[in-house]
Design a protein around this motif. Structure first.
Motif, short mmCIF file in Angstrom:
data_model
loop_
_atom_site.label_atom_id
_atom_site.label_comp_id
_atom_site.label_asym_id
_atom_site.label_seq_id
_atom_site.Cartn_x
_atom_site.Cartn_y
_atom_site.Cartn_z
N PHE A 58 4.85 -3.42 -2.87
CA PHE A 58 5.23 -2.85 -1.58
C PHE A 58 4.06 -3.01 -0.62
O PHE A 58 2.90 -2.95 -1.02
CB PHE A 58 5.55 -1.36 -1.70
CG PHE A 58 6.72 -1.03 -2.60
CD1 PHE A 58 7.75 -1.94 -2.83
CD2 PHE A 58 6.80 0.20 -3.20
CE1 PHE A 58 8.83 -1.63 -3.64
CE2 PHE A 58 7.87 0.53 -4.02
CZ PHE A 58 8.89 -0.39 -4.25
N THR A 59 4.38 -3.20 0.64
CA THR A 59 3.33 -3.29 1.66
C THR A 59 2.87 -1.88 2.01
O THR A 59 3.62 -0.90 1.82
CB THR A 59 3.84 -3.98 2.93
OG1 THR A 59 4.81 -3.12 3.56
CG2 THR A 59 4.45 -5.35 2.64
N PRO A 60 1.67 -1.75 2.57
CA PRO A 60 1.23 -0.42 3.02
C PRO A 60 2.20 0.20 4.03
O PRO A 60 2.45 1.41 3.98
CB PRO A 60 -0.14 -0.69 3.64
CG PRO A 60 -0.66 -1.88 2.88
CD PRO A 60 0.58 -2.73 2.65
N ALA A 61 2.77 -0.61 4.91
CA ALA A 61 3.73 -0.08 5.88
C ALA A 61 4.99 0.42 5.19
O ALA A 61 5.55 1.45 5.57
CB ALA A 61 4.08 -1.15 6.92
N LEU A 140 -8.07 11.53 -6.44
CA LEU A 140 -9.01 11.68 -5.33
C LEU A 140 -10.23 10.76 -5.49
O LEU A 140 -10.90 10.45 -4.52
CB LEU A 140 -9.46 13.14 -5.18
CG LEU A 140 -8.47 14.02 -4.43
CD1 LEU A 140 -8.82 15.49 -4.61
CD2 LEU A 140 -8.40 13.64 -2.96
N GLY A 141 -10.49 10.30 -6.70
CA GLY A 141 -11.60 9.40 -6.96
C GLY A 141 -11.29 7.93 -6.72
O GLY A 141 -12.16 7.07 -6.86
N HIS A 142 -10.06 7.62 -6.36
CA HIS A 142 -9.67 6.23 -6.16
C HIS A 142 -10.16 5.65 -4.85
O HIS A 142 -10.39 6.38 -3.88
CB HIS A 142 -8.14 6.11 -6.16
CG HIS A 142 -7.54 6.25 -7.51
ND1 HIS A 142 -6.20 6.46 -7.69
CD2 HIS A 142 -8.06 6.22 -8.76
CE1 HIS A 142 -5.93 6.54 -8.97
NE2 HIS A 142 -7.05 6.41 -9.64
N ASP A 143 -10.23 4.32 -4.82
CA ASP A 143 -10.40 3.62 -3.54
C ASP A 143 -8.99 3.38 -2.98
O ASP A 143 -7.98 3.63 -3.65
CB ASP A 143 -11.18 2.31 -3.71
CG ASP A 143 -10.50 1.33 -4.66
OD1 ASP A 143 -9.28 1.14 -4.57
OD2 ASP A 143 -11.21 0.75 -5.50
N GLU A 144 -8.92 2.90 -1.75
CA GLU A 144 -7.64 2.73 -1.05
C GLU A 144 -6.68 1.81 -1.80
O GLU A 144 -5.51 2.13 -1.97
CB GLU A 144 -7.89 2.20 0.37
CG GLU A 144 -6.63 1.91 1.16
CD GLU A 144 -5.86 3.13 1.64
OE1 GLU A 144 -4.74 2.97 2.12
OE2 GLU A 144 -6.39 4.26 1.53
N GLU A 147 -5.33 3.40 -4.96
CA GLU A 147 -4.41 4.48 -4.64
C GLU A 147 -3.06 3.95 -4.15
O GLU A 147 -2.02 4.49 -4.49
CB GLU A 147 -5.02 5.44 -3.63
CG GLU A 147 -4.16 6.67 -3.37
CD GLU A 147 -3.80 7.47 -4.62
OE1 GLU A 147 -2.83 8.24 -4.54
OE2 GLU A 147 -4.45 7.33 -5.68
N LEU A 148 -3.06 2.86 -3.40
CA LEU A 148 -1.78 2.27 -2.97
C LEU A 148 -0.96 1.83 -4.19
O LEU A 148 0.26 2.02 -4.21
CB LEU A 148 -2.01 1.09 -2.02
CG LEU A 148 -2.37 1.48 -0.60
CD1 LEU A 148 -2.79 0.24 0.20
CD2 LEU A 148 -1.22 2.19 0.09
N ARG A 149 -1.60 1.29 -5.20
CA ARG A 149 -0.87 0.90 -6.43
C ARG A 149 -0.33 2.15 -7.14
O ARG A 149 0.79 2.13 -7.66
CB ARG A 149 -1.76 0.10 -7.36
CG ARG A 149 -2.05 -1.31 -6.85
CD ARG A 149 -2.71 -2.21 -7.89
NE ARG A 149 -3.93 -1.68 -8.46
CZ ARG A 149 -5.15 -1.84 -7.95
NH1 ARG A 149 -5.31 -2.52 -6.82
NH2 ARG A 149 -6.21 -1.32 -8.55
N GLU A 150 -1.11 3.22 -7.15
CA GLU A 150 -0.64 4.48 -7.76
C GLU A 150 0.57 5.04 -7.01
O GLU A 150 1.52 5.52 -7.62
CB GLU A 150 -1.76 5.52 -7.76
CG GLU A 150 -2.87 5.22 -8.71
CD GLU A 150 -2.68 5.84 -10.09
OE1 GLU A 150 -1.64 6.48 -10.35
OE2 GLU A 150 -3.59 5.67 -10.91
#
Length: 169
Positions: A58-61, A140-144, A147-150
């Motif tokens: 999925f895209t960030p948008a 909260l320890g993730h990078d961007e 976190e998007l994959r999560e």
């Protein structure tokens, strides 16, 4: 599953209202169209596999658009549409009426939103408040990009539960 099969004998696609129902499961139109294009499904396992994989990534948008329909964890969903009903059911195990739990969820949500600029999303169905808080702390320890994959995985898990029921967990 009735949305994807007109009846369980013939596995005929039920396209009447299918896209709208899928939108309440996961509001990413590209995902819904891809899922409908694969109908009919032979069984629940093949449907689950498709839910968890079509239209990836999925895209960030798309993720941000889908998140508009998800309330904060710990907030009681309002409204009478299918999405709100799903969310009320899914969050029923996350009891934020305990003042300590409510305060931790509120603080964690605020920290997450400040860090990532979006609402914290987790599949709440089948999880306790302690489970949700542990997941929030971990993420909260993730990078961007991690976190998007999560979030994508959580959106897909939620869609699977909404389509197939909590037994899919």
């Amino acid at each position: 599953m009735e949305l994807l099969f007109r009846d369980t004998e013939s596995k005929t696609p039920a396209n009447d209202g299918g896209e709208e129902h899928l939108r309440h499961c996961l509001d990413i139109p590209r995902w819904g169209r891809a899922l409908l294009a694969l109908t009919p499904f032979a069984d629940e396992r093949s449907l689950h596999t498709a839910v968890m994989s079509v239209a990836a990534p999925f895209t960030p948008a798309e993720i941000d658009g889908a998140l508009r329909h998800h309330p904060r964890i710990g907030d009681r969903p309002v409204g009478d549409d299918a999405g709100a009903a799903f969310a009320r059911s899914e969050q029923s195990g996350v009891d934020s009426s305990d003042a300590r739990v409510g305060a931790r969820l509120a603080a964690g949500n605020e920290e997450y939103e400040s860090r990532f600029g979006r609402v914290f999303l987790v599949r709440a169905a089948g999880r306790s408040a302690a489970d949700v808080l542990a997941e929030l702390d971990r993420r909260l320890g993730h990078d961007e990009s991690t976190e998007l994959r999560e979030i994508e995985d959580a959106l897909r898990q939620i869609a699977a539960v909404r389509l197939l029921g909590p037994g899919v967990l």
